[in-house]
Design an enzyme around this catalytic site. Structure first.
Site, PDB file in Angstrom:
ATOM      1  N   LYS A 161       0.749  -1.203  -0.028  1.00  0.00           N
ATOM      2  CA  LYS A 161       0.000  -0.044   0.024  1.00  0.00           C
ATOM      3  C   LYS A 161       0.740   1.189   0.202  1.00  0.00           C
ATOM      4  O   LYS A 161       1.815   1.232   0.724  1.00  0.00           O
ATOM      5  CB  LYS A 161      -0.996  -0.080   1.325  1.00  0.00           C
ATOM      6  CG  LYS A 161      -1.963  -1.294   1.324  1.00  0.00           C
ATOM      7  CD  LYS A 161      -3.112  -0.831   0.420  1.00  0.00           C
ATOM      8  CE  LYS A 161      -4.200  -1.837   0.443  1.00  0.00           C
ATOM      9  NZ  LYS A 161      -5.438  -1.536  -0.523  1.00  0.00           N
ATOM     10  N   ASP A 189      -0.540  -0.792  -4.460  1.00  0.00           N
ATOM     11  CA  ASP A 189      -2.044  -0.279  -4.366  1.00  0.00           C
ATOM     12  C   ASP A 189      -1.917   1.226  -3.958  1.00  0.00           C
ATOM     13  O   ASP A 189      -1.515   1.343  -2.943  1.00  0.00           O
ATOM     14  CB  ASP A 189      -2.803  -1.333  -3.773  1.00  0.00           C
ATOM     15  CG  ASP A 189      -4.133  -0.630  -3.922  1.00  0.00           C
ATOM     16  OD1 ASP A 189      -4.495   0.246  -4.612  1.00  0.00           O
ATOM     17  OD2 ASP A 189      -5.078  -1.414  -3.277  1.00  0.00           O
ATOM     18  N   GLU A 215      -2.217  -0.704  -8.710  1.00  0.00           N
ATOM     19  CA  GLU A 215      -3.663  -0.478  -8.651  1.00  0.00           C
ATOM     20  C   GLU A 215      -4.377   0.561  -8.214  1.00  0.00           C
ATOM     21  O   GLU A 215      -3.744   1.419  -7.446  1.00  0.00           O
ATOM     22  CB  GLU A 215      -4.179  -1.746  -7.305  1.00  0.00           C
ATOM     23  CG  GLU A 215      -5.472  -2.258  -7.359  1.00  0.00           C
ATOM     24  CD  GLU A 215      -5.557  -3.207  -6.109  1.00  0.00           C
ATOM     25  OE1 GLU A 215      -4.757  -4.072  -5.977  1.00  0.00           O
ATOM     26  OE2 GLU A 215      -6.751  -3.084  -5.486  1.00  0.00           O
ATOM     27  N   ASP A 240      -9.660  -0.870  -9.490  1.00  0.00           N
ATOM     28  CA  ASP A 240     -10.168  -1.366  -8.483  1.00  0.00           C
ATOM     29  C   ASP A 240     -11.741  -0.442  -8.022  1.00  0.00           C
ATOM     30  O   ASP A 240     -12.735  -0.991  -8.382  1.00  0.00           O
ATOM     31  CB  ASP A 240      -9.462  -1.152  -7.041  1.00  0.00           C
ATOM     32  CG  ASP A 240      -9.945  -2.023  -5.675  1.00  0.00           C
ATOM     33  OD1 ASP A 240     -11.013  -2.537  -5.802  1.00  0.00           O
ATOM     34  OD2 ASP A 240      -9.391  -1.969  -4.617  1.00  0.00           O
ATOM     35  N   LYS A 264     -14.660  -7.435  -6.248  1.00  0.00           N
ATOM     36  CA  LYS A 264     -14.893  -7.545  -4.778  1.00  0.00           C
ATOM     37  C   LYS A 264     -16.410  -7.940  -4.882  1.00  0.00           C
ATOM     38  O   LYS A 264     -17.227  -7.247  -5.194  1.00  0.00           O
ATOM     39  CB  LYS A 264     -14.377  -6.351  -3.845  1.00  0.00           C
ATOM     40  CG  LYS A 264     -12.860  -6.230  -3.990  1.00  0.00           C
ATOM     41  CD  LYS A 264     -12.663  -5.147  -3.192  1.00  0.00           C
ATOM     42  CE  LYS A 264     -11.143  -4.885  -3.065  1.00  0.00           C
ATOM     43  NZ  LYS A 264     -10.584  -3.247  -2.690  1.00  0.00           N
TER      44      LYS A 264
HETATM   45 MG    MG Z   1      -7.535  -1.806  -4.174  1.00  0.00          MG
END
Ligand code: MG
Length: 358
Positions: A161, A189, A215, A240, A264
């Site tokens: 991240k 991401d 991402e 995403d 997701k």
């Molecule tokens: Mg993500």
């Protein structure tokens, strides 16, 4: 068999440690587990997680929405998936976490009725699904230590991240690459942190550390910006937050917005919608990942892993929320051996729900 009602249990489960991404931080999982009831005594389990920043839901509103959704499908047969899907879609837009909770519980029921695990019903490509491990934003040295620990635990793919400053982000990726060596897969991401031009500039710099993909570099609403980054980036780009449902997937793919899509269940409203996203992506040559929200427990993660295992085009997983929780609400479901999530062979989601008291 007919659906007769629902019980909802909201839970607050502490995380092992605070998890930070570019758009916020969290120390606790807020989730709702549901038990869908039928007139023949069979019950199905599902889970909904509210994400204010991604889907616009909160837990209280989600519980209300679940109750309203279930009221609309009372009397329907759990096997009538298309009827149930359109009844819920016709009742309300969005509310994808609430819809996912109901959809997962319906699939659990279908598996139990047909006496098959869900991954088999959905395609049965393989009986396991591989996941990465995500490292929340922290200082580069701490993240590097955690990445080494993850590799020792059997993970071969680390998601980093990022999204603070350029200097810190570059240092994060560099330090982690040096710590884990050349054979570990690294993905990044940014959770919408950059403008399109910032994204191209920083990705150009971190590309030398051999990244699998980056991402959601830019804000979710900026499809033109996402397409700009995808065109100019030396590293594949994954959408995403920009792709919630199948219509978003179609639009982003049509605009050449990304090379890859992160599906997701909580963003799209459940397994049925997720299959549509994957079908659009597969027909367009776009591979998918199956991801999760930080609050998801082994109830919805088992559903997600079942879908990931079932379909070939879903090539990788980011279903690591179960590793971040202090405790899991149910036994059964996926069993994790490092990166490998083994799907249960029991019917439905294979959850042992006797610990849940609704
Ligand atoms: Mg993500």
């Amino acid at each position: 068999m007919k659906i007769t009602g629902v019980k909802i249990k909201t839970m607050e489960i502490p995380l092992l440690e605070r998890f930070r991404i570019s758009s916020g931080a969290s120390s606790v999982s807020l989730t709702s587990i549901i038990e869908l009831e039928t007139d023949e005594g069979l019950t199905g389990y599902g889970e909904g997680v509210a994400s204010r920043y991604v889907t616009g839901e909160n837990l209280e509103g989600m519980v209300n929405a679940i109750n309203i959704l279930v009221r609309s499908i009372i009397g329907l047969n759990p096997l009538d998936l298309e009827q149930i899907y359109w009844t819920m879609e016709g009742l309300m837009v969005r509310n994808s976490g609430a819809k996912a909770a109901v959809d997962i519980a319906i699939h659990d029921l279908v598996g139990k009725i047909l006496q098959q695990p869900i991954y088999k019903l959905l395609g049965g490509y393989q009986d396991y699904f591989l996941t990465d491990l995500s490292l929340g934003i922290s200082d580069p040295e701490t993240m590097a230590q955690k990445s080494k620990k993850a590799v020792e635990q059997g993970f071969d793919t680390i998601k980093i991240k990022v999204g603070t400053t350029f200097k810190e982000d570059i240092s994060r990726v560099k330090t982690i690459r040096e710590a884990v060596g050349p054979d570990i897969v690294l993905r990044v991401d940014a959770n919408q942190a950059w403008s399109p031009k910032e994204a191209v500039k920083i990705i150009d710099k971190i590309a030398e550390f051999d990244l699998e993909f980056v991402e959601q570099p830019v804000p979710a609403w900026d499809i033109d910006g996402l397409a700009y980054v995808t065109e100019h980036s030396p590293v594949p780009i994954m959408a995403d937050e920009a792709v919630l449902n199948a219509r978003d997937a179609f639009k982003v793919i049509k605009e050449h917005g990304s090379d890859l899509i992160n599906i997701k269940l909580m963003k799209c409203g459940g397994i049925r919608e997720a299959i549509k996203i994957n079908t659009i992506a597969e027909a367009s040559g776009v591979k998918c990942m199956l991801g999760c929200m930080i609050s998801e427990t082994n109830v919805s993660v088992t559903a997600a892993a079942s879908l990931g295992a079932a379909l070939k085009n879903i090539m990788t997983g980011d279903l690591d929320s179960i590793f971040a929780l202090k405790e899991l609400p149910v036994k059964g479901g996926v069993s994790a051996q490092g990166k490998k999530l083994m799907l249960p062979q029991a019917p439905g989601l294979g959850l042992k729900t006797d610990l849940l008291h609704f």
